[in-house]
Design a protein around this motif. Sequence first.
Motif, short mmCIF file in Angstrom:
data_model
loop_
_atom_site.label_atom_id
_atom_site.label_comp_id
_atom_site.label_asym_id
_atom_site.label_seq_id
_atom_site.Cartn_x
_atom_site.Cartn_y
_atom_site.Cartn_z
N ASP A 39 0.87 -1.17 0.00
CA ASP A 39 0.00 0.00 0.00
C ASP A 39 0.91 1.23 0.00
N THR A 41 0.37 4.23 0.65
CA THR A 41 0.17 5.22 1.71
C THR A 41 0.62 4.72 3.07
N THR A 42 0.63 3.38 3.26
CA THR A 42 1.03 2.86 4.56
C THR A 42 2.35 2.13 4.51
N ILE A 46 -0.08 -5.92 0.80
CA ILE A 46 -1.50 -6.18 0.56
C ILE A 46 -1.65 -7.60 0.03
N SER A 90 -6.85 -4.56 -7.21
CA SER A 90 -7.47 -4.93 -5.94
C SER A 90 -8.72 -4.07 -5.79
N ASN A 92 -10.00 -2.43 -3.40
CA ASN A 92 -9.92 -1.19 -2.62
C ASN A 92 -8.84 -0.23 -3.10
N HIS A 93 -8.17 -0.63 -4.18
CA HIS A 93 -7.06 0.21 -4.65
C HIS A 93 -7.23 0.50 -6.13
N ALA A 114 3.47 -0.67 -5.78
CA ALA A 114 2.78 0.12 -4.76
C ALA A 114 1.40 0.53 -5.28
N LEU A 115 0.39 0.22 -4.52
CA LEU A 115 -0.98 0.57 -4.91
C LEU A 115 -1.52 1.69 -4.03
N PHE A 116 -2.26 2.59 -4.64
CA PHE A 116 -2.90 3.66 -3.88
C PHE A 116 -4.32 3.26 -3.53
N PRO A 117 -4.75 3.50 -2.30
CA PRO A 117 -6.16 3.28 -1.98
C PRO A 117 -7.01 4.17 -2.90
#
Lengths: 311, 489
Positions: A39, A41-42, A46, A90, A92-93, A114-117
Amino acid sequence: MDALRSTSRVASGLVAAGCWFLAVAPVQAQAILGGTVIDATTGLPIPGVEVKVQHSGQVVGSATSDGNGIYQVPFTAPAPDVTMVAAANSPNHTLATRPFQVIDGAASGAHDIALFPIGVTACQAGTLHSVIVGHFLPPLSSSRTDFPERVARSLESALNIRLQAVYLPPELQPSFEDCAEAKPKTPKFGARLARALGADAFVGGNIADDPPAYTVSTYVSDAHDLFPSPPVITSRSINLENFDEASISGDAYAAVLGAIAAGLAKNDCVTAITVVKAATDLVEPDPPYLADLRARCEARIPNTGLLGPGR
Amino acid sequence: MTNLAPAPCIALVALALMAATATTAVAGMDVDLEREFQRLSGIRAKVAELPAYRESEDLRQQVEILGRRLEELASGSQPDETSVERESLRKQIDTLQLRLADLAKMIVDFREQISSGENEQFFPGVRHRIAAFTFDDPHQTGLGDPVSFLLAKKLLFSTRVSSFAIVNYRQGAERDTSSGLAYFDRVDALTDAQGFLLALWGRVSPTNDGARIDSYLQVPADADDAPYVRTIRLPEAMGSGALTARLKPDRIQLQSLVVTADQIGMFEAAAAQVATLRAEPSAESTPTGRLDEGKPYRIVDSNGEWIRLRFDDGVAGWTSVDAFCKDICRELLDVAIYTNDIVALTSGLSPRPPPPSVTREAAAVTDQLAAIVAAADDPRQAVDVASRWAERSPTEGGALVGGTGFANLLAAARVSAALDAAGGDGTNFDSIRLDRSFIATVANDLAVASVHDPGDIDVVENLAVLFAYLGDDRRRELALDIAAGLKAR
């Protein structure tokens, strides 16, 4: 990740001297693309994300990330040296696609994705310099959710006045994006998020009950490794109804300006020094990170050559 | 958001007739004659402020002739012979005062014609023109309008110069999303090609318990260089170059006034009182009308803190800012007092200490501008002021207010003072050659300022001039290269 790497290669070419007319048909290379889905942002992995490897719009392999976010996609490369695309999806992303290079039939190295929500990519600014204002954890006694927006507008009005006062050109003036969806687990990941979104700084925080008022803690992370650890600035006795510029201390303003100056310093130390000066006007004494940035930049400008002997 | 048309509302026009304050007391003179001296010096100060029309030139000559006759009279020792001459002089000074009033009226009429749209520039004949923006009040604290109103009236009623006009931009200087500009940049965009002397604007924001009123002053981008820049020419023997001292910073925060929630109403109440015209200069007097925006008027009389205004249609009445704007409201007026002092400085009047509530930066600007204005005539004074501010470097003591501006002024003033001293013995100016080690010291100090503020063009250009005299081609060429790079931005 080395264990994930698998190369299998079948040599092609002429089989033997003299049999020059017997060309071997092109042989497809077998490879594995591997890495971790995180993720953005975190910084956390995931699980359960489907990763597809594509070439010319055709899916040539796919796999799902495991409980640690690790994925391995076996695929057949259409040629020994070719550019291909990995796509991670995904619910949610937002979909992420990234190209990778097959060399000698292998996709070497770890390919972290890296995926962004969903929602966070909208926070990306279209400007050269920007500051992302993310989630402020609200106090137990309040359900207000508008802090990112109010902090962003407060930073914008307070800082752009100061930057214009020192003639920072409009195209270099930062935009301030409020992004309630951006919730890095710790301030450390704020820097990562800022980098991922092409911003200079990430501002987040939390608000605690402190009857009859509130205590607001703001932290500033920067994308350019200016701060060894993100400075946390605490303001007490804050009235949330009138939460505005006055609720944010000069230290926080200086830290954000410092991050913008560090971004400018990559290309233009003359302008960066001007912004450092605007930042030092807000705090007394100068924080070490500003003094360091100034010293680094002063060493890089030609004006140093104007100094007299012994300077 | 606001409407985008940058149409200013020309709200306020008046000529301050009560401006003169100069008093030149002559020691040991008899009281009667001293009064005439004071009247004449008052007239002289007013005449000096008038635009250069034929009438004002004539007045200037009259003042000089009368001044000489007064001095002759004062040095005479025969009281009997001088009484007739004294009476004649008194009458002529009376006539001068009347002519001055007539001339003032003529200028007011002249301005009204121009403002009807024949010319693109607002009040081009007025010497001191200021742009005042309605204070931005995005959170609707209710302070935006009364604050602007009170400041504009205070500016007008207490200006120390004559030939003074305010162009009031009603829409404020807040962000305009269509242009992407805001604040200082936006003020420059709106006042483009107007050539204002100064622009005053501000912003109101809510605080924990009330509001904060931030006031800003800027030298507009298109302002003439004249009052803010001085150049010191070097003698031919030193290469005939020139050193430039320029006001810096020229975009400044004047004041940040914190107002409690229960004080906010005071500003509105004060503004309502000031807008009421009265029959007599007293708060208890009968109202005769209202001070409506958009209608030109002029100041026709004053009595203490009260001002008498008259509109073109003949409606007149008394009003006062000071009588109604007290306590915290009075503190806000420091913004107008400071601004008027800056205007006075640009027209050659003597500096006054800045009001206590203005920022350190504003105080630095007063000092710097006073020193720049005096740099040619009194370089030693400029050296004293500039060295007091320039001594602290950015690395010691944190914020350095106006640092580069003072460093540059200090260099120019030191050279100017040295030239004065060298020419004191009658040496021809163009053959003066100052000591090279002295110039090297000045240049090396200025080079430090250049490293601390590498974006300042004046500093590197001044350095190029100094290095040229020192024969230091390497540093001269480097300075010129840096200057060219900065100009290309």
